[in-house]
Design a protein around this motif. Structure first.
Motif, PDB file in Angstrom:
ATOM      1  N   THR A 117      23.862-101.540 -49.894  1.00 60.06           N
ATOM      2  CA  THR A 117      22.968-100.987 -50.902  1.00 60.06           C
ATOM      3  C   THR A 117      21.792-101.955 -51.074  1.00 60.06           C
ATOM      4  O   THR A 117      21.781-103.055 -50.508  1.00 60.06           O
ATOM      5  CB  THR A 117      23.698-100.838 -52.247  1.00 60.06           C
ATOM      6  OG1 THR A 117      24.127-102.151 -52.676  1.00 60.06           O
ATOM      7  CG2 THR A 117      24.908 -99.926 -52.118  1.00 60.06           C
ATOM      8  N   GLU A 118      20.816-101.554 -51.870  1.00 59.26           N
ATOM      9  CA  GLU A 118      19.703-102.464 -52.156  1.00 59.26           C
ATOM     10  C   GLU A 118      20.219-103.730 -52.839  1.00 59.26           C
ATOM     11  O   GLU A 118      19.742-104.836 -52.573  1.00 59.26           O
ATOM     12  CB  GLU A 118      18.667-101.766 -53.042  1.00 59.26           C
ATOM     13  CG  GLU A 118      17.814-100.753 -52.299  1.00 59.26           C
ATOM     14  CD  GLU A 118      17.038-101.398 -51.149  1.00 59.26           C
ATOM     15  OE1 GLU A 118      16.491-102.506 -51.335  1.00 59.26           O
ATOM     16  OE2 GLU A 118      16.999-100.800 -50.058  1.00 59.26           O
ATOM     17  N   ARG A 119      21.201-103.553 -53.704  1.00 56.26           N
ATOM     18  CA  ARG A 119      21.790-104.724 -54.356  1.00 56.26           C
ATOM     19  C   ARG A 119      22.504-105.598 -53.330  1.00 56.26           C
ATOM     20  O   ARG A 119      22.435-106.832 -53.394  1.00 56.26           O
ATOM     21  CB  ARG A 119      22.771-104.276 -55.436  1.00 56.26           C
ATOM     22  CG  ARG A 119      23.396-105.435 -56.201  1.00 56.26           C
ATOM     23  CD  ARG A 119      24.392-104.947 -57.231  1.00 56.26           C
ATOM     24  NE  ARG A 119      24.983-106.055 -57.965  1.00 56.26           N
ATOM     25  CZ  ARG A 119      25.978-105.937 -58.818  1.00 56.26           C
ATOM     26  NH1 ARG A 119      26.498-104.735 -59.060  1.00 56.26           N
ATOM     27  NH2 ARG A 119      26.466-106.989 -59.439  1.00 56.26           N
ATOM     28  N   ARG A 142      27.535-103.456 -42.324  1.00 54.70           N
ATOM     29  CA  ARG A 142      27.381-104.177 -43.585  1.00 54.70           C
ATOM     30  C   ARG A 142      27.468-105.689 -43.387  1.00 54.70           C
ATOM     31  O   ARG A 142      26.846-106.450 -44.127  1.00 54.70           O
ATOM     32  CB  ARG A 142      28.417-103.700 -44.597  1.00 54.70           C
ATOM     33  CG  ARG A 142      29.882-103.767 -44.157  1.00 54.70           C
ATOM     34  CD  ARG A 142      30.736-103.007 -45.169  1.00 54.70           C
ATOM     35  NE  ARG A 142      32.168-103.029 -44.919  1.00 54.70           N
ATOM     36  CZ  ARG A 142      32.814-102.154 -44.162  1.00 54.70           C
ATOM     37  NH1 ARG A 142      32.143-101.194 -43.544  1.00 54.70           N
ATOM     38  NH2 ARG A 142      34.131-102.213 -44.026  1.00 54.70           N
ATOM     39  N   GLU A 169      27.145-105.889 -51.149  1.00 51.83           N
ATOM     40  CA  GLU A 169      27.685-104.655 -51.721  1.00 51.83           C
ATOM     41  C   GLU A 169      27.307-103.424 -50.904  1.00 51.83           C
ATOM     42  O   GLU A 169      26.202-103.318 -50.370  1.00 51.83           O
ATOM     43  CB  GLU A 169      27.154-104.482 -53.144  1.00 51.83           C
ATOM     44  CG  GLU A 169      27.655-103.234 -53.851  1.00 51.83           C
ATOM     45  CD  GLU A 169      26.860-102.927 -55.104  1.00 51.83           C
ATOM     46  OE1 GLU A 169      27.370-103.221 -56.197  1.00 51.83           O
ATOM     47  OE2 GLU A 169      25.725-102.413 -54.977  1.00 51.83           O
ATOM     48  N   THR A 170      28.243-102.474 -50.813  1.00 50.05           N
ATOM     49  CA  THR A 170      27.984-101.141 -50.270  1.00 50.05           C
ATOM     50  C   THR A 170      28.311-100.124 -51.361  1.00 50.05           C
ATOM     51  O   THR A 170      28.832-100.483 -52.421  1.00 50.05           O
ATOM     52  CB  THR A 170      28.868-100.851 -49.039  1.00 50.05           C
ATOM     53  OG1 THR A 170      30.228-100.689 -49.469  1.00 50.05           O
ATOM     54  CG2 THR A 170      28.784-101.982 -48.018  1.00 50.05           C
ATOM     55  N   THR A 171      28.029 -98.862 -51.099  1.00 45.76           N
ATOM     56  CA  THR A 171      28.372 -97.840 -52.095  1.00 45.76           C
ATOM     57  C   THR A 171      29.878 -97.787 -52.318  1.00 45.76           C
ATOM     58  O   THR A 171      30.346 -97.564 -53.433  1.00 45.76           O
ATOM     59  CB  THR A 171      27.877 -96.460 -51.642  1.00 45.76           C
ATOM     60  OG1 THR A 171      28.367 -96.192 -50.315  1.00 45.76           O
ATOM     61  CG2 THR A 171      26.360 -96.404 -51.640  1.00 45.76           C
TER      62      THR A 171
END
Length: 395
Positions: free
Chosen positions: A225-227, A254, A207-209
């Motif tokens: 993201t951290e997730r 990513r 996942e990204t923002t």
């Protein structure tokens, strides 16, 4: 002598594998006078950015420059070197002092911030350096002349990425590949096959923002993201103990970061394939799906109605398919074993569409989650078996 220095640096992980790049240009015609690039091991983005600046100034001095215009996409370095921002990080002060000492050799030095998309030359050099620091190998590309020498297949004229000629060329290439692998009847069978297949594990990046915000995310190089990083680790845990021949990835951060996490666990080599990059969404880049529906209703409807149509200023899915086909042929060269392919929604859907011999509607009906995994077996005789699509049991 007046020159322009474009410099950049970066780190994958911050801190992480880091490197910088710098180019010296003739302001009259933008001719490249010098290039510098170096991996610097594990460091932060800001340290790498300063490294690019220092290398660029040093190269300009070696050329005998007197007036230097420095252009960088690091606001921090530009503002600090211009004297408008304090240097609060003690680790950056020696680097800033070194850059200032080099700057004093010139009659005049100016510093300008530019957006990242205008700093592509230095950015490319910095990314190569980061690849080297991370142990990533980019395959050599054959020249068009070398590709022409591989066969005497008819080649329709290629007028552009969305032209009828390019679409026809893709069909010719696909038909030729089918013939090269054997008669059509040889790959249509439910019987057990002889030999060992190449197993492709198709993994969408974490996942990204923009993923979370449901935005078009094509060539924009947004980080996980951290997730997203946790999702990449979940894929790595899922594949623990699986001997991987390689992890092949899109060049965007990513995907590269997802690939690094997967490869590290099994000490697999990482190969970057430019043809696995996401579709270029042009003017839609960074916009939400709702934004595009409201601002580009006609263009969106046309795009959804034909894979030959590109978003404004972007790339059609047919054009993406042409390069994805090239990437798949390179993947087939592995012969057998397990290869992880880390890419984006569009390239992965196109691979699955071809593997399933599905129509274009498949592209809009198939959903791929971040870190979702699809499994495709490719046999030596050209047969293909899709074993799973968008498996997310590990996340």
């Amino acid at each position: 002598m007046r020159v322009i220095v474009e410099a950049d640096g970066g780190s994958r992980g911050n801190p992480g594998p880091a490197g910088y790049g710098a180019v010296v240009l003739d302001p009259a015609d933008s001719q490249v006078l010098a290039e510098r690039s170096e991996s610097i091991g594990t460091a932060t983005n800001n340290v790498a950015e300063y490294g690019g600046l220092i290398a660029g100034l040093r190269a300009a001095a070696e050329l005998g420059a007197t007036h230097v215009e420095v252009r960088m996409d690091s606001k921090l370095v530009v503002e600090q070197m211009s004297g408008r921002w304090q240097i609060k990080n003690a680790g950056l002060r020696p680097l800033a002092a070194q850059a200032a000492d080099l700057a004093r050799r010139f009659t005049a030095v100016s510093y300008s911030w530019i957006p990242r998309e205008r700093n592509t030359r230095a950015d490319a050099l910095a990314n190569r350096a980061m690849d080297s620091a991370a142990g990533i190998v980019r395959p050599e590309r054959a020249s068009p002349q070398e590709n022409d020498a591989e066969g005497d297949l008819p080649r329709p004229p290629l007028a552009g990425p969305d032209s009828a000629g390019r679409i026809a060329a893709r069909k010719v290439a696909a038909d030729a590949a089918l013939l090269a692998r054997g008669a059509a009847g040889a790959i249509r069978s439910w019987e057990p096959r002889g030999g060992t297949p190449l197993r492709l594990l198709l993994v969408r990046h974490g996942e990204t923002t923009r993923t979370a915000e449901r935005r078009y995310s094509g060539r924009g190089d947004v980080p996980l993201t951290e997730r997203g990083l946790a999702q990449a680790r979940a894929v790595a845990a899922r594949l623990a103990g699986v001997p991987l021949a390689a992890v092949v990835t899109s060049p965007l951060e990513r995907c590269v970061r997802t690939a690094e996490v997967i490869a590290l666990a099994e000490r697999a080599p990482i190969v970057v394939d430019e043809d696995l990059v996401e579709c270029d969404f042009g003017e839609w880049e960074g916009l939400t799906f709702r934004d595009v529906r409201e601002r580009y209703p006609t263009e969106l409807e046309t795009w959804l109605g034909s894979t030959a149509v590109a978003p404004p200023g972007g790339e059609s899915l047919d054009a993406v398919a042409v390069r994805v086909d090239r990437a798949v042929e390179r993947l087939r060269a592995h012969g057998s074993g397990v290869v992880v392919v880390v890419s984006h929604v569009s390239p992965l859907k196109l691979i699955l569409r071809e593997a399933l011999a599905a129509g274009d509607a498949f592209l809009y009906r198939c959903h791929l989650d971040p870190a979702g995994m699809s499994t495709v077996d490719m046999w030596p005789d050209g047969a293909v078996s899709v074993r799973s699509v968008n498996d997310t049991s590990h996340v």
